[in-house]
Structure formats: C-alpha cells, structure tokens
Design a protein around this motif. Sequence first.
Motif, PDB file in Angstrom:
ATOM      1  N   PRO A  28      19.498  78.045  19.464  1.00 58.80           N
ATOM      2  CA  PRO A  28      18.267  78.808  19.721  1.00 58.80           C
ATOM      3  C   PRO A  28      17.356  78.185  20.769  1.00 58.80           C
ATOM      4  N   ASP A  29      17.559  76.913  21.086  1.00 57.59           N
ATOM      5  CA  ASP A  29      16.692  76.231  22.046  1.00 57.59           C
ATOM      6  C   ASP A  29      17.375  76.016  23.395  1.00 57.59           C
ATOM      7  N   ASP A  30      18.486  76.694  23.640  1.00 57.62           N
ATOM      8  CA  ASP A  30      19.265  76.481  24.856  1.00 57.62           C
ATOM      9  C   ASP A  30      18.723  77.337  25.992  1.00 57.62           C
ATOM     10  N   GLN A  31      17.788  76.787  26.762  1.00 63.33           N
ATOM     11  CA  GLN A  31      17.201  77.523  27.875  1.00 63.33           C
ATOM     12  C   GLN A  31      18.215  77.783  28.975  1.00 63.33           C
ATOM     13  N   ALA A  32      19.144  76.855  29.181  1.00 57.78           N
ATOM     14  CA  ALA A  32      20.134  77.021  30.244  1.00 57.78           C
ATOM     15  C   ALA A  32      21.026  78.228  29.982  1.00 57.78           C
ATOM     16  N   ALA A  33      21.281  78.518  28.715  1.00 56.50           N
ATOM     17  CA  ALA A  33      22.171  79.628  28.376  1.00 56.50           C
ATOM     18  C   ALA A  33      21.520  80.977  28.613  1.00 56.50           C
ATOM     19  N   ILE A  34      20.190  81.062  28.486  1.00 49.25           N
ATOM     20  CA  ILE A  34      19.526  82.354  28.577  1.00 49.25           C
ATOM     21  C   ILE A  34      19.346  82.813  30.019  1.00 49.25           C
ATOM     22  N   GLN A  35      19.201  81.889  30.959  1.00 48.68           N
ATOM     23  CA  GLN A  35      18.900  82.265  32.333  1.00 48.68           C
ATOM     24  C   GLN A  35      19.967  83.152  32.980  1.00 48.68           C
ATOM     25  N   PRO A  36      21.259  82.792  32.924  1.00 51.81           N
ATOM     26  CA  PRO A  36      22.259  83.681  33.537  1.00 51.81           C
ATOM     27  C   PRO A  36      22.366  85.033  32.839  1.00 51.81           C
TER      28      PRO A  36
END
Length: 320
Positions: A106-114
Amino acid sequence: MKLASLLKSSAARIGRSAAGAALGLGLTVAFLASAPADAFAQTAAPASVPQAEGDGPALWVIRDADSTLYLFGTVHVLRPTTAWGSPKVDAAFDASQNVIFEISNPDDQAAIQPLIAQYGVSPDRPLSSLLTAEEIAELNEAAGSIGATAAQLDPLRPWLVGLTLSVAPLAKAGYDPQSGVEIILKARAEAAGKPVTGFETIDEQVRILATLSEDTQVAFLRATLESWEDATTELDALVEAWATGDVEGIERLGVDEMRSASEEIYQALLVRRNANWADQIQALLAGSGTTFIAVGSAHLAGDDSVQEILEDRGVTVTRQ
C-alpha cells in the motif's frame, strides 16, 4: 423537488460515495503519497497508536478444525491522533502467522506512477471536452489547492482528477496516509517477520476506477467540484463510526450512500471484490494456520459484506 435540485443532490451523493469508496481502496496510500504538489507530507508511520475507548474497531473471527482467520476493517488514511488501539486486535495480530491486506504494497509510490500514466491519461478525451466552461473555471479554482491549473489537468481522465481533488482537503485537516492502518500493521508485520500478501494488486485496483463508465467518472468529478471541501466532514463521521466499532454507522455512511448514489460504483468497488475475497478466504480455510486479514471497513458492513457472503455459503463468522 425541482429537477435542478434533484440533479445537484444526486451529484453530491455520488461525490461523497465515490470519494469514500476511493478511500476504501488500498492503493490510496501510495496514490496520496505521490499526488501532485506533494499534497501530503512524507512522514514516518507512528511508533504507537492511541488506545481506543471501549472495544475499539470491530473484529471478526472464522475458525475450523485447523484454521483461524481474523477479519479486521480498516481506514487507509487517518490522523496520527486517531485512537483505535485495541488489546483484542493486538492479540489477534500477534497470534497470526501471516497478514493479508487488500494489496501487499500500500505504500509503494513507485508502483502507482506508471499505472496513473497508463490508466489516468486520455488526451483524445480532454476534460475541456467533457465539462462546461463554468465547470472548467471551478476546476481551475480547485486545482489551485494542489498547485495545479485546469489546463495542466486537462489531459487526465475524470476518475483521476476527481480522486485527487476529493482527497486534497484531507491534508489540511491533519489526515496522513502514513497514519493509515495498513502502513502501521505492515511495519509491525515486517518487524515480527510475518509474511505480508494481498488479495489484489495495485494494477487491479486502479483498473476498477479506470473502467468505470465515462458518465460515472464525469458525475464523480462534477460532484467533487461542487463539494470537495466537504470531504473532511464526510471522512470524520466514517472514522468516528469505525473507531468505536459502529458497523451500522459504517453501513449507513459508507455502504448505503454509495449504493443509493451509483449502483455501478457499488458493484465494482464492493460487491464483486467481496465475492472474490470470500473465495480466497474459503481457500485459506481449506489449509491450516492463523491469518490476520485487514481490508477497508466498508467491505465488512452491509448485506453484501464479506461476512454475509461467507455466511450464505455456510461459513460461520463471529464478531469478537
């Protein structure tokens, strides 16, 4: 009621329910932390949680001969001062061998961007082609709260802009994704060496929002423009109900509001996912061991809740 008033009332309900539903998605933590203009400060998860008065948030348990599964409803974004600590929840968590969230990261900012780039941009259907000139002016004013302009948001899809604007006021009210339940429990699980998995992936959750019909997405955005500053009031009421174990209150404020406003949102964000999770829970019961399951509290309230689906299938779920 005049037609104009009826439409405005309906739009406001969609805005409230859609914003609440979006906050019920585990991806919200990653999304908010990477929102435009850094809407939320980057802070560490609190070391401790204030103890709730009374029993605190609701907890359920499912047991068979060799399995124990705890079900705990969460709120993904909280104030650091929210009192939700509970000895019974701590005991259930400590006794569990592994932890399952809606999503494992839930805290993975890198995963949400793409994913935002893939599902949140639509230059062939810009917002300026979907909204009136007056609404574009309202959008420009609201966009200022996140350090943007309507022109900068124009290529984005309505669901993404509506979500961004609906959560922006929460920062000013002291809400922080790093104080959300999953972030705190994940840190505890990692410290204790407990494996953490998810019922879904961030990709699946983003696609739930991205595949809503354009009409529903636009209705959500329009309602957000009308009432985006009320987001804090709506969430405050839900958090109070959750922290005191008032499941009926969660059903009334979150689940019922969502369904009365949009059957499409209700089915997509709650019903189909609850049924899928019930399948996975039954698969867990076929195995052995003790598992702590923490998902958005709206999934554990109402006639189509995870518990009700399991009960209909002959699985006994008991509130602790």
